[in-house]
Design a protein around this motif. Structure first.
Motif, PDB file in Angstrom:
ATOM      1  N   UNK A  47      -3.904   1.817   9.021  1.00 30.60           N
ATOM      2  CA  UNK A  47      -5.029   0.915   9.213  1.00 30.60           C
ATOM      3  C   UNK A  47      -6.203   1.457   8.421  1.00 30.60           C
ATOM      4  N   UNK A  48      -7.268   0.660   8.351  1.00 26.88           N
ATOM      5  CA  UNK A  48      -8.470   1.137   7.678  1.00 26.88           C
ATOM      6  C   UNK A  48      -9.022   2.375   8.370  1.00 26.88           C
ATOM      7  N   UNK A  49      -8.909   2.422   9.688  1.00 28.01           N
ATOM      8  CA  UNK A  49      -9.415   3.564  10.442  1.00 28.01           C
ATOM      9  C   UNK A  49      -8.471   4.761  10.391  1.00 28.01           C
ATOM     10  N   UNK A  50      -7.191   4.503  10.211  1.00 23.80           N
ATOM     11  CA  UNK A  50      -6.185   5.572  10.151  1.00 23.80           C
ATOM     12  C   UNK A  50      -5.293   5.310   8.940  1.00 23.80           C
ATOM     13  N   UNK A  51      -5.814   5.584   7.745  1.00 20.56           N
ATOM     14  CA  UNK A  51      -5.146   5.123   6.525  1.00 20.56           C
ATOM     15  C   UNK A  51      -3.895   5.884   6.131  1.00 20.56           C
ATOM     16  N   UNK A  52      -3.728   7.105   6.640  1.00 22.66           N
ATOM     17  CA  UNK A  52      -2.589   7.921   6.192  1.00 22.66           C
ATOM     18  C   UNK A  52      -1.932   8.636   7.365  1.00 22.66           C
ATOM     19  N   UNK A  53      -1.372   7.880   8.330  1.00 20.88           N
ATOM     20  CA  UNK A  53      -0.830   8.522   9.534  1.00 20.88           C
ATOM     21  C   UNK A  53       0.374   9.417   9.276  1.00 20.88           C
ATOM     22  N   UNK A  54       1.082   9.199   8.187  1.00 18.87           N
ATOM     23  CA  UNK A  54       2.292   9.986   7.929  1.00 18.87           C
ATOM     24  C   UNK A  54       2.057  11.157   6.982  1.00 18.87           C
ATOM     25  N   UNK A  72       4.091  11.856  -3.625  1.00 22.24           N
ATOM     26  CA  UNK A  72       2.769  11.342  -3.259  1.00 22.24           C
ATOM     27  C   UNK A  72       2.893  10.335  -2.134  1.00 22.24           C
ATOM     28  N   UNK A  73       1.904  10.340  -1.246  1.00 20.53           N
ATOM     29  CA  UNK A  73       1.780   9.334  -0.195  1.00 20.53           C
ATOM     30  C   UNK A  73       0.659   8.384  -0.598  1.00 20.53           C
ATOM     31  N   UNK A  74       0.897   7.080  -0.407  1.00 18.58           N
ATOM     32  CA  UNK A  74      -0.076   6.049  -0.767  1.00 18.58           C
ATOM     33  C   UNK A  74      -0.683   5.510   0.531  1.00 18.58           C
ATOM     34  N   UNK A  75      -1.957   5.759   0.726  1.00 16.01           N
ATOM     35  CA  UNK A  75      -2.549   5.390   2.008  1.00 16.01           C
ATOM     36  C   UNK A  75      -2.957   3.911   2.043  1.00 16.01           C
ATOM     37  N   UNK A  76      -3.477   3.489   3.181  1.00 19.27           N
ATOM     38  CA  UNK A  76      -3.796   2.082   3.445  1.00 19.27           C
ATOM     39  C   UNK A  76      -4.730   1.487   2.396  1.00 19.27           C
ATOM     40  N   UNK A  77      -5.580   2.324   1.809  1.00 18.31           N
ATOM     41  CA  UNK A  77      -6.567   1.869   0.827  1.00 18.31           C
ATOM     42  C   UNK A  77      -6.059   1.985  -0.609  1.00 18.31           C
ATOM     43  N   UNK A  78      -4.820   2.429  -0.783  1.00 15.98           N
ATOM     44  CA  UNK A  78      -4.279   2.592  -2.125  1.00 15.98           C
ATOM     45  C   UNK A  78      -4.591   3.927  -2.760  1.00 15.98           C
ATOM     46  N   UNK A  79      -5.081   4.873  -1.979  1.00 11.86           N
ATOM     47  CA  UNK A  79      -5.349   6.217  -2.494  1.00 11.86           C
ATOM     48  C   UNK A  79      -4.029   6.996  -2.546  1.00 11.86           C
ATOM     49  N   UNK A 114       4.821   4.963   0.766  1.00  8.39           N
ATOM     50  CA  UNK A 114       3.711   4.026   0.955  1.00  8.39           C
ATOM     51  C   UNK A 114       3.529   3.853   2.463  1.00  8.39           C
ATOM     52  N   UNK A 115       2.355   4.194   2.960  1.00  9.35           N
ATOM     53  CA  UNK A 115       2.150   4.384   4.392  1.00  9.35           C
ATOM     54  C   UNK A 115       1.852   3.058   5.088  1.00  9.35           C
ATOM     55  N   UNK A 116       2.920   2.383   5.521  1.00 16.52           N
ATOM     56  CA  UNK A 116       2.798   1.168   6.332  1.00 16.52           C
ATOM     57  C   UNK A 116       4.038   1.038   7.198  1.00 16.52           C
TER      58      UNK A 116
END
Length: 276
Positions: A47-54, A72-79, A114-116
């Motif tokens: 989520x926006x509040x928890x962009x990289x839980x894994x 690499x891990x891709x967080x919710x914001x694309x980082x 990709x973190x989703x």
């Protein structure tokens, strides 16, 4: 071999990068000679509040599998969180897929987690965010260019897995490769033989440029821009057309319509699309 160039190549493609600790020293053993890029999803709801839980799991691993679990891990914001410049435990045994041969997937491929949530991960159903998709396409294109490989060397885990993996959920992998090819400035791989004409959009006419008043597109010339006319909402969308003489991919940003429209056919193409 180590891919010490990874963070710099990603930044050069306009991707936002966070280097996680001493990523150049982090490794899951020896034997790493990548020829492709493999897309995964983590099955962790982000989520926006928890962009990289894994992120922590991808760095440290699990009880049954030591980390790192991706490059690499891709967080919710694309980082892009760069985790390892060496071998990672992300692919396992690999069946042949496209130009990727059967063998050790951890040797053959660089992995993006990709973190989703995907199809029910963490009790939720969640699609990849647009920011994740766009960053992953740009990153994949840049890495494959650096490796001297084409877009067909981008695969999804479900295409290579020997154990029934389904990731990355909700992503059309042929469309992904077309987008990667476009980002690389080349011609996208052709879709598999027998791919049906599909739009998922009701009451759509497909017309070439210039607009020929609803005439069938016919055999597409290259280069071509294709217009999608969404008559249901009275809105014309100028879409990308990646074409040879057989097919084109069109993405429509109109709200409420699914993108990744494929037009295929060696001769004439239909004017009217099939409704849902």
């Amino acid at each position: 071999m180590a891919i010490s160039w990874l963070a710099d190549v990603l930044r050069g493609a306009g991707v936002q990068v966070v280097e996680e600790g001493n990523w150049l020293a982090r490794s899951a053993g020896s034997g790493f000679d990548p020829i492709g890029v493999l897309w995964h999803h983590t099955a962790a709801p982000s989520s926006a509040a928890n962009p990289a839980p894994a992120l922590t799991v991808c760095i440290d691993g699990r009880a049954d599998l030591p980390g790192p679990l991706c490059q690499a891990l891709v967080d919710h914001h694309g980082v892009f969180h760069v985790i390892s410049g060496n071998r990672a435990n992300h692919a396992g045994a690999c069946r042949g897929s496209g130009p990727i041969p059967a063998g050790d997937g951890n040797t053959l491929m660089i992995g993006w987690e990709i973190d989703y949530a995907g199809d029910g991960g963490g009790g939720q159903v969640q699609e990849m965010t647009q920011a994740q998709y766009d960053a992953s396409v740009a990153a994949t294109a840049a890495v494959l260019t650096h490796l001297g490989r084409d877009a067909s060397h981008a695969r999804g885990h479900r295409e290579t897995s020997t154990s029934g993996k389904i990731d990355p959920s909700f992503i059309d992998l042929d469309a992904m490769r077309a987008d990667v090819a476009a980002a690389m400035g080349g011609t996208p791989p052709e879709p598999p033989a027998g791919t049906p004409f599909q739009t998922w959009v009701a009451n759509v006419n497909v017309r070439p440029t210039p607009d020929t008043s609803g005439a069938p597109v016919g055999r597409l010339a290259s280069p071509t821009t294709v217009h999608v006319v969404c008559e249901a909402v009275g809105e014309t969308v100028t879409a990308e057309g990646y074409t040879n003489d057989r097919w084109a991919r069109i993405s429509s940003p109109v709200a409420g319509y699914i993108s990744n429209i494929f037009i295929q056919g060696p001769a004439q193409l239909p004017v009217a699309a099939c409704p849902i």
